[in-house]
Write a protein that holds these residues in place. Sequence first.
Motif, mmCIF file in Angstrom:
data_model
loop_
_atom_site.group_PDB
_atom_site.id
_atom_site.type_symbol
_atom_site.label_atom_id
_atom_site.label_comp_id
_atom_site.label_asym_id
_atom_site.label_seq_id
_atom_site.Cartn_x
_atom_site.Cartn_y
_atom_site.Cartn_z
ATOM 1 N N ASN A 92 6.273 29.515 -35.202
ATOM 2 C CA ASN A 92 5.261 28.765 -36.269
ATOM 3 C C ASN A 92 5.206 27.201 -36.285
ATOM 4 N N PRO A 93 3.888 26.767 -35.868
ATOM 5 C CA PRO A 93 3.831 25.322 -35.588
ATOM 6 C C PRO A 93 3.747 24.685 -37.034
ATOM 7 N N GLY A 94 4.033 25.443 -38.100
ATOM 8 C CA GLY A 94 3.991 24.571 -39.440
ATOM 9 C C GLY A 94 3.057 24.980 -40.374
ATOM 10 N N PHE A 95 2.652 26.298 -40.457
ATOM 11 C CA PHE A 95 1.720 26.660 -41.083
ATOM 12 C C PHE A 95 2.087 27.723 -42.235
ATOM 13 N N ASP A 96 1.802 27.689 -43.644
ATOM 14 C CA ASP A 96 2.408 28.803 -44.447
ATOM 15 C C ASP A 96 1.958 30.042 -44.192
ATOM 16 N N THR A 97 0.539 30.154 -43.937
ATOM 17 C CA THR A 97 0.016 31.491 -43.545
ATOM 18 C C THR A 97 0.273 32.140 -42.247
ATOM 19 N N TRP A 98 1.170 31.650 -41.488
ATOM 20 C CA TRP A 98 1.595 32.051 -40.236
ATOM 21 C C TRP A 98 2.295 33.406 -40.399
ATOM 22 N N ASP A 99 1.779 34.448 -39.814
ATOM 23 C CA ASP A 99 2.649 35.714 -39.833
ATOM 24 C C ASP A 99 2.941 36.274 -38.735
ATOM 25 N N GLY A 100 3.434 35.449 -37.682
ATOM 26 C CA GLY A 100 3.841 35.950 -36.318
ATOM 27 C C GLY A 100 5.409 36.431 -36.449
ATOM 28 N N PRO A 101 5.895 36.523 -35.510
ATOM 29 C CA PRO A 101 5.183 36.192 -33.988
ATOM 30 C C PRO A 101 4.305 37.411 -33.562
ATOM 31 N N TYR A 102 3.118 36.762 -32.790
ATOM 32 C CA TYR A 102 2.210 37.453 -32.313
ATOM 33 C C TYR A 102 2.283 38.031 -31.074
ATOM 34 N N LEU A 103 3.158 37.640 -30.368
ATOM 35 C CA LEU A 103 3.622 38.451 -29.228
ATOM 36 C C LEU A 103 4.942 38.898 -29.188
ATOM 37 N N PRO A 104 5.153 40.174 -28.742
ATOM 38 C CA PRO A 104 6.774 40.773 -28.725
ATOM 39 C C PRO A 104 7.609 40.127 -28.075
ATOM 40 N N LYS A 105 7.229 39.316 -26.945
ATOM 41 C CA LYS A 105 8.209 38.760 -26.082
ATOM 42 C C LYS A 105 7.362 37.412 -25.827
ATOM 43 N N ASP A 106 8.338 36.476 -25.035
ATOM 44 C CA ASP A 106 7.761 35.143 -24.638
ATOM 45 C C ASP A 106 6.257 35.280 -23.999
ATOM 46 N N VAL A 107 5.757 34.004 -24.033
ATOM 47 C CA VAL A 107 4.294 34.087 -23.375
ATOM 48 C C VAL A 107 4.578 34.242 -21.959
ATOM 49 N N PRO A 108 3.802 35.369 -21.178
ATOM 50 C CA PRO A 108 4.280 35.730 -19.654
ATOM 51 C C PRO A 108 3.496 34.497 -18.886
ATOM 52 N N LYS A 109 4.169 34.536 -17.775
ATOM 53 C CA LYS A 109 3.156 33.719 -16.584
ATOM 54 C C LYS A 109 2.422 34.550 -16.082
ATOM 55 N N ASP A 110 1.515 33.685 -15.317
ATOM 56 C CA ASP A 110 0.544 34.572 -14.705
ATOM 57 C C ASP A 110 1.065 35.514 -13.628
ATOM 58 N N PRO A 111 0.476 36.488 -12.929
ATOM 59 C CA PRO A 111 1.038 37.173 -11.706
ATOM 60 C C PRO A 111 1.650 36.324 -10.760
ATOM 61 N N TRP A 112 1.257 35.063 -10.511
ATOM 62 C CA TRP A 112 1.678 34.150 -9.416
ATOM 63 C C TRP A 112 2.655 33.179 -9.750
ATOM 64 N N GLY A 113 3.157 33.448 -11.062
ATOM 65 C CA GLY A 113 4.323 32.738 -11.498
ATOM 66 C C GLY A 113 3.921 31.556 -12.260
ATOM 67 N N ARG A 114 2.854 31.178 -12.560
ATOM 68 C CA ARG A 114 2.430 29.765 -13.067
ATOM 69 C C ARG A 114 1.994 30.124 -14.428
ATOM 70 N N ASP A 115 1.920 29.043 -15.444
ATOM 71 C CA ASP A 115 1.513 29.154 -16.733
ATOM 72 C C ASP A 115 0.247 29.246 -16.814
ATOM 73 N N TYR A 116 -0.441 30.097 -17.840
ATOM 74 C CA TYR A 116 -1.770 30.446 -18.086
ATOM 75 C C TYR A 116 -2.343 28.799 -18.750
ATOM 76 N N VAL A 117 -3.649 28.422 -18.389
ATOM 77 C CA VAL A 117 -4.352 27.355 -18.830
ATOM 78 C C VAL A 117 -5.088 27.793 -20.118
ATOM 79 N N TYR A 118 -4.663 26.874 -21.274
ATOM 80 C CA TYR A 118 -5.282 27.114 -22.470
ATOM 81 C C TYR A 118 -5.852 26.003 -23.089
ATOM 82 N N ARG A 119 -7.004 25.821 -23.541
ATOM 83 C CA ARG A 119 -7.830 24.605 -24.081
ATOM 84 C C ARG A 119 -8.210 25.366 -25.282
ATOM 85 N N CYS A 120 -8.247 24.471 -26.487
ATOM 86 C CA CYS A 120 -8.971 24.668 -27.655
ATOM 87 C C CYS A 120 -9.329 23.335 -28.429
#
Length: 151
Positions: A92-120
């Motif tokens: 939770n990054p600090g939100f009262d309405t956060w109802d996670g975790p939204y993933l059952p495990k840690d965020v996976p690496k891509d199949p080549w072993g690197r982090d996914y790129v996320y931009r918002c």
Amino acid sequence: MNKTRERQARRRDKFGVRNDRGFTLIELLIVMVILGLLAALVAPKMFQKVGTSKIKAAKAQIALLGTALDAYRLDVGRYPSTEQGLSALRVNPGFDTWDGPYLPKDVPKDPWGRDYVYRCPGQHGDYDLYSLGADGQEGGEGENADVASWQ
């Protein structure tokens, strides 16, 4: 003398053909050449399948992460910022309405072993989520091509 005849008799069957057990060097070389030719024909096809399976795995993981991001947005009201990243799906990054975790495990690496790129906010939609492919650089073709959420 008697023992020598017994040995010779054991080496020949009832038709008089020698019955040595084992293979000659020529027979072994022929088998090795045949196996080498088969490996040369089959191996490239198998390695090609490995590359395409990694691309398919990246697409599946991006779809899973996209579903988790949508659930996050429904609860919080917006997607995580680029700074919060995909870790906001687990912690939770600090939100009262956060109802996670939204993933059952840690965020996976891509199949080549690197982090996914996320931009918002993203350049192609509300968010951009992609893998840089096998070469780890933007762009590319085949296995080196980026695998993106907007494609």
